[in-house]
Design a protein around this motif. Structure first.
Motif, PDB file in Angstrom:
ATOM      1  N   CYS A 163      -2.573  85.250  52.046  1.00 31.57           N
ATOM      2  CA  CYS A 163      -2.409  85.818  53.457  1.00 31.57           C
ATOM      3  C   CYS A 163      -3.026  86.923  53.848  1.00 31.57           C
ATOM      4  CB  CYS A 163      -0.753  85.835  53.611  1.00 31.57           C
ATOM      5  SG  CYS A 163      -0.082  87.258  53.427  1.00 31.57           S
ATOM      6  N   ARG A 164      -3.083  87.789  52.904  1.00 33.25           N
ATOM      7  CA  ARG A 164      -3.778  89.258  53.141  1.00 33.25           C
ATOM      8  C   ARG A 164      -3.338  89.719  54.360  1.00 33.25           C
ATOM      9  NH1 ARG A 164      -9.986  89.662  51.173  1.00 33.25           N
ATOM     10  NH2 ARG A 164      -9.743  88.389  49.325  1.00 33.25           N
ATOM     11  N   ASP A 183     -14.080  91.576  47.043  1.00 35.24           N
ATOM     12  CA  ASP A 183     -14.939  90.785  47.386  1.00 35.24           C
ATOM     13  C   ASP A 183     -16.184  91.092  47.582  1.00 35.24           C
ATOM     14  OD1 ASP A 183     -12.580  89.201  48.195  1.00 35.24           O
ATOM     15  OD2 ASP A 183     -12.790  89.634  50.247  1.00 35.24           O
ATOM     16  N   ILE A 184     -16.633  92.492  47.907  1.00 39.01           N
ATOM     17  CA  ILE A 184     -17.968  93.076  48.010  1.00 39.01           C
ATOM     18  C   ILE A 184     -18.604  93.123  46.514  1.00 39.01           C
ATOM     19  CG2 ILE A 184     -19.392  94.986  48.291  1.00 39.01           C
ATOM     20  CD1 ILE A 184     -17.342  95.523  50.683  1.00 39.01           C
ATOM     21  N   SER A 235     -23.858  82.881  47.116  1.00 38.18           N
ATOM     22  CA  SER A 235     -22.595  82.652  46.847  1.00 38.18           C
ATOM     23  C   SER A 235     -21.774  81.591  47.964  1.00 38.18           C
ATOM     24  CB  SER A 235     -21.706  84.111  46.996  1.00 38.18           C
ATOM     25  OG  SER A 235     -21.667  84.403  48.398  1.00 38.18           O
ATOM     26  N   ILE A 293     -21.772  88.072  41.275  1.00 46.00           N
ATOM     27  CA  ILE A 293     -22.375  86.637  41.266  1.00 46.00           C
ATOM     28  C   ILE A 293     -23.841  86.557  41.386  1.00 46.00           C
ATOM     29  CG2 ILE A 293     -22.427  84.539  42.625  1.00 46.00           C
ATOM     30  CD1 ILE A 293     -19.431  85.092  43.300  1.00 46.00           C
ATOM     31  N   ASP A 337     -19.184  82.174  49.509  1.00 47.51           N
ATOM     32  CA  ASP A 337     -18.738  82.995  50.857  1.00 47.51           C
ATOM     33  C   ASP A 337     -19.984  83.075  51.869  1.00 47.51           C
ATOM     34  OD1 ASP A 337     -15.978  83.116  49.688  1.00 47.51           O
ATOM     35  OD2 ASP A 337     -16.246  85.137  49.464  1.00 47.51           O
ATOM     36  N   SER A 338     -21.062  83.332  51.127  1.00 43.80           N
ATOM     37  CA  SER A 338     -22.245  83.541  52.170  1.00 43.80           C
ATOM     38  C   SER A 338     -22.353  82.225  53.128  1.00 43.80           C
ATOM     39  CB  SER A 338     -23.357  84.132  51.529  1.00 43.80           C
ATOM     40  OG  SER A 338     -24.107  82.754  50.794  1.00 43.80           O
ATOM     41  N   ARG A 381     -19.268  81.943  55.518  1.00 41.83           N
ATOM     42  CA  ARG A 381     -19.540  82.951  56.603  1.00 41.83           C
ATOM     43  C   ARG A 381     -20.675  82.658  57.403  1.00 41.83           C
ATOM     44  NH1 ARG A 381     -20.202  87.341  52.886  1.00 41.83           N
ATOM     45  NH2 ARG A 381     -17.990  87.986  52.530  1.00 41.83           N
ATOM     46  N   GLU A 393     -11.124  93.504  49.881  1.00 38.29           N
ATOM     47  CA  GLU A 393     -12.427  93.131  50.447  1.00 38.29           C
ATOM     48  C   GLU A 393     -13.328  94.044  49.813  1.00 38.29           C
ATOM     49  OE1 GLU A 393     -11.133  91.930  55.126  1.00 38.29           O
ATOM     50  OE2 GLU A 393     -11.594  94.284  54.484  1.00 38.29           O
ATOM     51  N   PRO A 441     -17.288 100.313  52.477  1.00 38.10           N
ATOM     52  CA  PRO A 441     -16.942 100.985  53.982  1.00 38.10           C
ATOM     53  C   PRO A 441     -15.663 101.407  53.761  1.00 38.10           C
ATOM     54  CG  PRO A 441     -17.881  98.646  53.947  1.00 38.10           C
ATOM     55  CD  PRO A 441     -17.507  98.899  52.646  1.00 38.10           C
ATOM     56  N   GLU A 471     -19.345  89.469  45.136  1.00 37.74           N
ATOM     57  CA  GLU A 471     -20.654  88.884  45.491  1.00 37.74           C
ATOM     58  C   GLU A 471     -21.865  89.676  44.899  1.00 37.74           C
ATOM     59  OE1 GLU A 471     -21.659  87.504  49.017  1.00 37.74           O
ATOM     60  OE2 GLU A 471     -19.798  86.641  48.549  1.00 37.74           O
ATOM     61  N   TYR A 474     -18.052  92.791  56.030  1.00 34.86           N
ATOM     62  CA  TYR A 474     -17.362  92.477  54.752  1.00 34.86           C
ATOM     63  C   TYR A 474     -16.038  91.771  54.819  1.00 34.86           C
ATOM     64  CZ  TYR A 474     -15.286  96.403  56.758  1.00 34.86           C
ATOM     65  OH  TYR A 474     -14.614  97.095  57.732  1.00 34.86           O
ATOM     66  N   GLN A 475     -15.727  91.859  56.216  1.00 35.75           N
ATOM     67  CA  GLN A 475     -14.263  91.305  56.663  1.00 35.75           C
ATOM     68  C   GLN A 475     -13.806  90.079  56.252  1.00 35.75           C
ATOM     69  OE1 GLN A 475     -12.741  93.327  59.689  1.00 35.75           O
ATOM     70  NE2 GLN A 475     -10.855  92.329  59.793  1.00 35.75           N
ATOM     71  N   SER A 476     -12.613  89.912  55.469  1.00 35.59           N
ATOM     72  CA  SER A 476     -12.177  88.397  54.978  1.00 35.59           C
ATOM     73  C   SER A 476     -11.382  87.695  55.743  1.00 35.59           C
ATOM     74  CB  SER A 476     -11.523  89.050  53.616  1.00 35.59           C
ATOM     75  OG  SER A 476     -10.452  89.705  53.676  1.00 35.59           O
ATOM     76  N   LYS A 477     -10.430  88.476  56.662  1.00 33.36           N
ATOM     77  CA  LYS A 477      -9.622  87.702  57.517  1.00 33.36           C
ATOM     78  C   LYS A 477      -9.218  88.629  58.712  1.00 33.36           C
ATOM     79  CE  LYS A 477      -5.363  87.377  57.513  1.00 33.36           C
ATOM     80  NZ  LYS A 477      -4.368  86.467  57.723  1.00 33.36           N
TER      81      LYS A 477
END
Lengths: 250, 658
Positions: A58-59, A38-39, B506, A45, B508-509, B512, A35, A28, A42, B278-281
């Motif tokens: 902190c991002r 991160d995608i 994972s 993995i 993270d899943s 979340r 991020e 996106p 995922e 997908y948002q992480s923070k």
């Protein structure tokens, strides 16, 4: 959007690194750069691979932990922006993006994109402080500080210690980092008693850590996510010269 | 054995308790101090300040942090400022007033003596920080400037532009660096605490993992200080840093430390909304924006739908179709209603289907009228950097189109139970900063987190820790004690178990999934049904985690998935504790809102206009206490002990915002 990532992979500090290629599909454009990673992770993995390791915390652009060189530029193409605040809308569908760690002899790679920046801590330990014990302070308004001086000190103090200045410099010089701290403290009346000692010791520590010299190219200023100006370096040079001269005379 | 919660609050009038306590405290002479060692976990404002100050006093200190440098602790992200009762503005501030504001702001759920001490010590903090070179904002005359913050009527907030936390943290980091170079502090960065070692009922050390080599090792000391922050990341999305976690505090809890008031969580109303899964923070937008921005949503669901699909621009919505709901419901406070009220109101309108972000979870913060009234330049001078930050993240220009905002988890008032000495019920274990429960009650006021972290670290702990140490034989317990070996084996076993699961999902899943559940059932509005449902779902998620999580790689290397897994495993247990506390507290107060407990038209307080329907309804008769929970086994309801709160210096009143 769909992208191709060319990413530096390196298992340990001592192993040999290489570039690996990863597709980054259906990203996106509102996602941040981290991020996006991160995608991709995922999916790596899910496919049984080893995720790409990178530093972040902190991002929101203040902790200084993120340290990616994106398409050859520390923190990427946007000015005054850390990698964690960079968003994918600044890239185009179909782009190939090179992602490497902050590179410098004094910042050894620990894994993939994660580097060791403890050299910066050791420089601060050499003199980047004011020697005041807890409890020994006079009332805060005892010493007025002209607003202009306080603002200047603040501008230098906004350094987040990320190391982009070092990564951008062809000499891997840490002069912008060191000069920002020296300017911050030497500009304030509270920091003046240790002014000479601070300049001498921090520069010495910087040299010992293996950072290079400054040759006035100002790449550091261009990539600094907090826009710390290179005139701090001129101030440090002046403070250092005066301190060295004083040392030579006494 | 029942839990004994002795608050150790000294006797005497409230304004003399701290002075008397210091006078009555034990002393250790300088020659003997160097024989004692103290472990400090965490290097934020509380931990960094404590480590530096304890070392200055002569103790041998080991300090640990998970970041690559102590300078990166999440205190660095605090924006607004730090409160202190200096009364430099001559506007009637005093220690008593700061004390009262903090008690009331906390909805009368904190300990009077602790709060008064905080207000007293606030004066010293500013002196200390200025001496360290913290570049606070100044007036042209060279003296310190102040601004005002929510919940107060005086200007007592000291600030360094929007980066006060950064500048204060650099101050304590530099003090810590000074002590590291002097040899008083041994610093361990990229090192994570995985367990607390308790020997004969006393906290005597910790087990840590070197996050680069993967080596797990034991460290013994005469006392342990945890300054490891809050647990906001149990919600997955929060304004906390990604690495913030509850592991150190929760491990201590599992070893016997009581956890107090976990249900007091603060939801900040003005954050940038979630834009996708997908948002992480989440990123906070300063509360100050509400001085000029007007908050609204469309009056009708159909218009809201058109905005969500992009068929209608917000600027084209007619005035009569806009609902400025805060101005409508709270005419006198309007857009500057307190955080908990503003947050809940945003949730209500979004629940009704009138939310505006593409996800439906967002409201407008609109500067159109302010720009028309005061001009573009004047708004830019006030909020320029915030508008830039918003544009950087959202890619929309808030001068042209209204900001979208939504509440997000920001701070946690609950934490490990401590007495007046900041020592937990486990002798030797001290807890400072956000990690303890002590000073903010059910709700923290703006600019008070920095104050508390530094008060604990610079001034309180360094005085009180001697009360424990003086009775200890220094160095009596070392890493060769069998309990260390036992604990080391347990921790190593746990890490190996995680790595051996080799499942499909994972880390993270799972995080979340847990976060969404907790946000939904234990977020801004909580109900008995919702909490009971969460208590059924959490063990299911946890069971799946322990059978189906996938952690690539080994334990003998830098392995970020393994680090996250350890933290999420603890959140999956801690979440139950959080819900048990929220379920037990049958009242609404501060950050804890139970839908069953709100004022209605039938209440006398509403009829005589002291409050209005829908407002939080405290139950002072039954819940004027600290809820301290003891671990009773994974999946077992923890054991509750109550510490009654006594109020001698403030009168319990209703917080009203009409």
């Amino acid at each position: 959007m769909n992208l191709t990532l060319k990413v530096w992979r390196q298992e340990t500090r001592d192993s040999k690194g290489r570039i690996e290629v990863f597709p980054a599909k259906d990203i996106p454009s509102e996602a941040s750069f981290l991020e996006m990673l991160d995608i991709v992770n995922e999916r790596i993995i899910a496919e049984g691979g080893a995720p790409i390791h990178f530093d972040h915390d902190c991002r929101e652009g203040i902790c200084g932990m993120c340290s990616l060189t994106i398409n050859g530029i520390p923190h990427g193409p946007e000015s005054a922006t850390t990698a964690c605040q960079l968003h994918m809308r600044h890239f185009r569908d179909g782009d190939t993006i090179w992602i490497e760690p902050f590179r410098a002899r004094a910042f050894p790679v620990l894994r993939d994109l994660v580097v060791d920046r403890t050299a910066f801590d050791r420089i601060i330990e050499a003199g980047g402080f004011i020697s005041v014990r807890t409890g020994a302070a006079p009332d805060a308004n005892t010493t007025p500080v002209p607003k202009e001086e306080a603002d200047r000190a603040f501008d230098s103090a906004t350094c987040i210690g990320c190391g982009a200045c070092v990564a951008a410099c062809k000499n891997s010089s840490a002069m912008l980092f060191v000069s920002a701290k020296v300017s911050h403290l030497n500009n304030l009346p509270q920091g003046r008693p240790e002014k000479n000692r601070r300049a001498l010791r921090m520069v010495q520590a910087m040299d010992e850590e293996g950072f290079g010299n400054c040759s006035n190219l100002y790449e550091c200023e261009a990539v600094c996510p907090k826009s710390i100006p290179a005139d701090n370096i001129a101030r440090l040079n002046r403070d250092y010269a005066l301190a060295a001269a004083r040392n030579a005379l006494t | 054995m029942p839990l004994s919660l002795h608050s150790a609050v000294p006797s005497g009038p409230i304004d003399q308790k701290w002075t008397r306590h210091k006078m009555d405290s034990r002393l250790i002479n300088p020659v003997n101090k160097r024989k004692y060692s103290v472990i400090v976990v965490g290097s934020g404002l509380a931990g960094g300040a404590a480590a530096a100050t304890l070392s200055e006093l002569g103790y041998r200190v080991k300090c640990f942090c998970y970041q690559d440098s102590p300078r990166r602790a999440h205190s660095i992200a605090a924006q607004g400022g730090i409160n202190a009762a200096k009364n430099y503005q001559n506007d009637g501030d005093s220690v008593s007033r700061l004390f009262y504001d903090t008690m009331k702001g906390g909805d009368f759920r904190s300990r009077e003596a602790n709060v008064h001490r905080l207000a007293e010590v606030s004066l010293n903090i500013i002196d200390q920080c200025v001496a360290q070179g913290v570049p606070f904002a100044r007036e042209y005359g060279g003296l310190l400037d102040n601004r005002s913050f929510g919940g107060t009527q005086v200007k007592r907030t000291f600030y360094a532009r929007g980066q006060t936390g950064q500048q204060l943290l650099l101050g304590s980091y530099q003090a810590l660096s000074k002590e590291i170079s002097r040899g008083g502090v041994e610093m361990f960065s990229r090192t994570e605490m995985l367990d607390l070692v308790v020997v004969d009922g006393h906290a005597k050390g910790i087990i840590v993992r070197d996050m680069v080599s993967g080596k797990i090792s034991a460290h013994a000391a005469d006392a342990v200080v945890l300054a490891t922050g809050g647990y906001g990341n149990v919600f997955y999305l929060s304004t906390n840093a990604k690495g913030c976690n509850v592991m150190a505090a929760y491990r201590a809890h599992k070893r016997g430390a009581a956890f107090a008031n976990p249900c007091y969580t603060q939801i900040h109303p003005t954050c940038i909304p979630v834009s996708g899964d997908y948002q992480s923070k989440l990123t906070l937008m300063s509360e100050s924006l509400r001085n000029d921005g007007r908050i609204w949503v469309p009056g009708s669901i159909s218009i809201a739908e058109k905005i969500r699909c992009g068929d209608l621009r917000p600027g084209d919505v007619q005035e009569e179709d806009r609902d400025y709901y805060l101005e409508r419901k709270y005419p006198s406070f309007g857009n500057l209603s307190p955080r908990d009220i503003a947050s809940r109101s945003a949730k209500e309108v979004c629940d009704e289907g009138r939310g505006v972000a593409p996800t439906g979870l967002g409201v407008f913060l609109d500067f159109r009228d302010a720009i028309q009234r005061d001009g573009h330049d004047s708004i830019s001078a006030r909020y320029g950097n915030l508008f830039e930050m918003y544009e950087k993240i959202k890619g929309e220009d808030p001068y042209l189109t209204p900001m979208q905002i939504f509440p997000a988890v920001h701070y946690t008032m609950g934490g490990l139970w401590v007495d007046y000495n900041l020592m937990s019920n486990l002798p030797g274990l001290h807890v400072a900063g956000e990690a303890n429960f002590s000073d903010h009650g059910a709700n923290r006021l703006g600019a008070s987190a920095l104050m508390q972290g530094l008060a604990d670290g610079y001034f309180v702990l360094p005085s009180t820790i001697a009360n424990y140490l003086a009775d200890q034989q220094p160095g009596a317990v070392t890493e060769s004690h069998p309990e260390f070996k036992h604990c080391l084996e347990e921790v190593t076993g746990r890490v190996d178990t995680l790595l051996e699961i080799r499942g499909k999902r994972s880390v993270d899943s799972f995080h979340r999934e847990l976060g969404l559940l907790i946000w939904d059932k234990c977020g801004m509005a909580r109900s008995r049904d919702g909490l009971e449902n969460a208590l059924e779902r959490i063990p299911e998620i946890r069971d799946e985690f322990w059978s189906n999580v996938r952690i690539p790689g080994s334990g003998e290397q830098l392995n970020q998935e393994l680090e996250k897994a350890g933290r999420v495993a603890d959140f999956l247990e801690f979440a139950e504790l959080l819900c048990h506390d929220a379920l037990d507290r049958e009242e609404s107060c501060g950050g804890h809102f139970r839908v069953e407990h709100q004022f209605t038209e039938d209440d006398a307080e509403v009829r005589d206009r002291r409050t209005q329907p829908g407002e939080a309804k405290r139950n002072d008769q039954e819940f004027c206490h600290v809820s301290a929970w003891e671990f009773a086994g994974v999946g077992t309801r923890p054991k509750l002990t109550r510490e009654p709160l006594e109020f001698e210096n403030v009168e319990l009143t209703i917080r009203s915002y009409k």
